[in-house]
Write an enzyme that holds these catalytic residues in place. Structure first.
Site, PDB file in Angstrom:
ATOM      1  N   GLU A 133      35.664  -8.301  13.147  1.00  0.00           N
ATOM      2  CA  GLU A 133      35.825  -7.032  13.817  1.00  0.00           C
ATOM      3  C   GLU A 133      34.672  -6.702  14.746  1.00  0.00           C
ATOM      4  O   GLU A 133      34.308  -5.542  14.913  1.00  0.00           O
ATOM      5  CB  GLU A 133      35.979  -5.894  12.804  1.00  0.00           C
ATOM      6  CG  GLU A 133      37.142  -6.079  11.881  1.00  0.00           C
ATOM      7  CD  GLU A 133      37.113  -5.095  10.751  1.00  0.00           C
ATOM      8  OE1 GLU A 133      38.163  -4.724  10.262  1.00  0.00           O
ATOM      9  OE2 GLU A 133      36.006  -4.692  10.366  1.00  0.00           O
ATOM     10  N   HIS A 258      27.965  -3.409   8.210  1.00  0.00           N
ATOM     11  CA  HIS A 258      27.586  -2.131   8.809  1.00  0.00           C
ATOM     12  C   HIS A 258      28.808  -1.217   8.811  1.00  0.00           C
ATOM     13  O   HIS A 258      29.860  -1.582   9.331  1.00  0.00           O
ATOM     14  CB  HIS A 258      27.077  -2.352  10.240  1.00  0.00           C
ATOM     15  CG  HIS A 258      26.352  -1.181  10.813  1.00  0.00           C
ATOM     16  ND1 HIS A 258      25.006  -0.961  10.586  1.00  0.00           N
ATOM     17  CD2 HIS A 258      26.776  -0.153  11.585  1.00  0.00           C
ATOM     18  CE1 HIS A 258      24.640   0.144  11.218  1.00  0.00           C
ATOM     19  NE2 HIS A 258      25.697   0.647  11.826  1.00  0.00           N
ATOM     20  N   VAL A 259      28.673  -0.029   8.211  1.00  0.00           N
ATOM     21  CA  VAL A 259      29.818   0.867   8.077  1.00  0.00           C
ATOM     22  C   VAL A 259      30.405   1.182   9.452  1.00  0.00           C
ATOM     23  O   VAL A 259      29.676   1.370  10.424  1.00  0.00           O
ATOM     24  CB  VAL A 259      29.414   2.158   7.321  1.00  0.00           C
ATOM     25  CG1 VAL A 259      28.523   3.056   8.165  1.00  0.00           C
ATOM     26  CG2 VAL A 259      30.648   2.909   6.848  1.00  0.00           C
ATOM     27  N   HIS A 260      31.730   1.199   9.552  1.00  0.00           N
ATOM     28  CA  HIS A 260      32.378   1.460  10.834  1.00  0.00           C
ATOM     29  C   HIS A 260      33.722   2.141  10.613  1.00  0.00           C
ATOM     30  O   HIS A 260      34.476   1.801   9.706  1.00  0.00           O
ATOM     31  CB  HIS A 260      32.557   0.176  11.645  1.00  0.00           C
ATOM     32  CG  HIS A 260      33.165  -0.957  10.886  1.00  0.00           C
ATOM     33  ND1 HIS A 260      32.457  -1.707   9.972  1.00  0.00           N
ATOM     34  CD2 HIS A 260      34.415  -1.477  10.902  1.00  0.00           C
ATOM     35  CE1 HIS A 260      33.241  -2.636   9.450  1.00  0.00           C
ATOM     36  NE2 HIS A 260      34.434  -2.513   9.995  1.00  0.00           N
ATOM     37  N   LEU A 261      34.002   3.100  11.482  1.00  0.00           N
ATOM     38  CA  LEU A 261      35.245   3.869  11.450  1.00  0.00           C
ATOM     39  C   LEU A 261      36.247   3.250  12.423  1.00  0.00           C
ATOM     40  O   LEU A 261      35.947   3.073  13.600  1.00  0.00           O
ATOM     41  CB  LEU A 261      34.965   5.323  11.842  1.00  0.00           C
ATOM     42  CG  LEU A 261      36.179   6.233  12.039  1.00  0.00           C
ATOM     43  CD1 LEU A 261      36.867   6.493  10.702  1.00  0.00           C
ATOM     44  CD2 LEU A 261      35.761   7.556  12.695  1.00  0.00           C
TER      45      LEU A 261
END
Length: 342
Positions: A133, A258-261
């Site tokens: 992603e 890494h946090v992702h929306l």
């Protein structure tokens, strides 16, 4: 004629490992794999080759996650690894594929080998990278039909700084690359998903280092709200004239560190949507609504993810609009056309 199976490290850090038919082989940290990362157990996975059937059974023995095509197997759980799929030994690091060969000995001749692969090496790496992603240079709203990715090979391939991860490193680099950025402010940056699963598919990432939803605390509440607001801004600015419906949310077990929306349109009109795991990651409870995550943090100070999430990725294909069951991705895609806005 005898069929053989081999475990092959994609970055060629060591010689391939032979997997005898139906024989349990333990693989993990050690001199054979050259893995020194202590998050990888010495007995991280148990591999058992089904040479006649063309796949390998993978059992995760170590505590930290092993994944196939970025889907975590789970402690003491088993999954099938087939040619063309990528096994990451631990934490999305150390990518492996399997190769099957037929060997025949002839007097005076070298062993003749035929390698069975699913597509060429480029397609294998491309499919593996899809779950990463990371970003793309496509402009918002541009044609998502091009799902190719430039490949790093040989001496140019990243082999150092393993703490960043083989694929997650690419995501972090993309965050910093002005060419990849669609929007940015002091708190977040937005990039286009490199393998969009719909006509519009963005990732909203915080500049602050937040490894995953598990690391989120009450202190991140305002950041989560801001990420949601920016996601809505993206929809208004770049897709406001369309009649497409959107969802904003997080994967329960993300493939990246890494946090992702995710901000994704609900047409799912993309050649990068290729399999059941792709579909179910956005159309089951595996996809956590952004507002639900915000409410969890608001009330409990953390994000709770229930057990059994990986099993949701194996559910039958079901239309997200009318709930009809479809037998295959091509038939699902054809069915989805009837739900697109006129």
């Amino acid at each position: 004629m005898m069929r053989m199976c081999w475990l092959v490290r994609q970055d060629n850090q060591h010689q391939r490992i032979k997997l005898p038919h139906l024989e349990a082989v333990m693989v993990g940290r050690g001199p054979e794999t050259k893995i020194i990362d202590k998050k990888c157990s010495r007995q991280q996975v148990q591999l058992k080759a089904e040479c006649n059937k063309g796949y390998v059974k993978v059992k995760q023995v170590g505590v930290n996650p092993t994944s196939i095509d970025s889907v975590i197997i789970g402690k003491d759980q088993e999954a099938k690894l087939q040619p063309g799929q990528v096994l990451h030994m631990v934490n999305e690091l150390y990518p492996y594929i399997v190769e099957f060969e037929e060997e025949a000995e002839s007097p005076g001749l070298e062993t003749h080998r035929k390698r069975k692969r699913s597509g060429n090496s480029d397609s294998i790496e491309r499919d593996a990278a899809q779950e990463a992603e990371s970003s793309t240079g496509l402009e918002p709203g541009s044609d998502s039909s091009q799902c190719s990715v430039p490949l790093n090979k040989g001496k140019d391939a990243p082999t150092k700084k393993e703490s960043l991860g083989h694929w997650s490193q690419g995501l972090k680099i993309s965050m910093q690359d002005p060419k990849m950025q669609v929007y940015k402010d002091e708190q977040v940056v937005v990039i286009k998903d490199k393998y969009p699963k719909a006509r519009y598919h963005w990732l909203v990432l915080p500049w602050a280092s937040v490894s995953s939803l598990k690391a989120v605390t009450g202190e991140h509440l305002e950041l989560l709200k801001h990420m949601h607001t920016v996601g809505e801004k993206m929809i208004a600015d770049f897709a406001g004239s369309s009649k497409l419906r959107f969802r904003l949310g997080y994967h329960a077990i993300p493939s990246m560190s890494h946090v992702h929306l995710h901000v994704i349109s609900q047409d799912f009109d993309s050649p990068c949507l290729k399999n059941k795991k792709h579909w179910n990651s956005f159309n089951t409870e595996y996809f956590l609504e952004s507002q639900a995550v915000i409410e969890m943090v608001q009330h409990a100070g953390r994000v709770s993810v229930r057990d059994g999430m990986p099993e949701l990725l194996k559910l039958p294909l079901r239309c997200h609009e009318c709930q009809q069951l479809l037998p295959s991705i091509p038939q699902l895609k054809e069915h989805l056309r009837r739900h697109w806005p006129k």
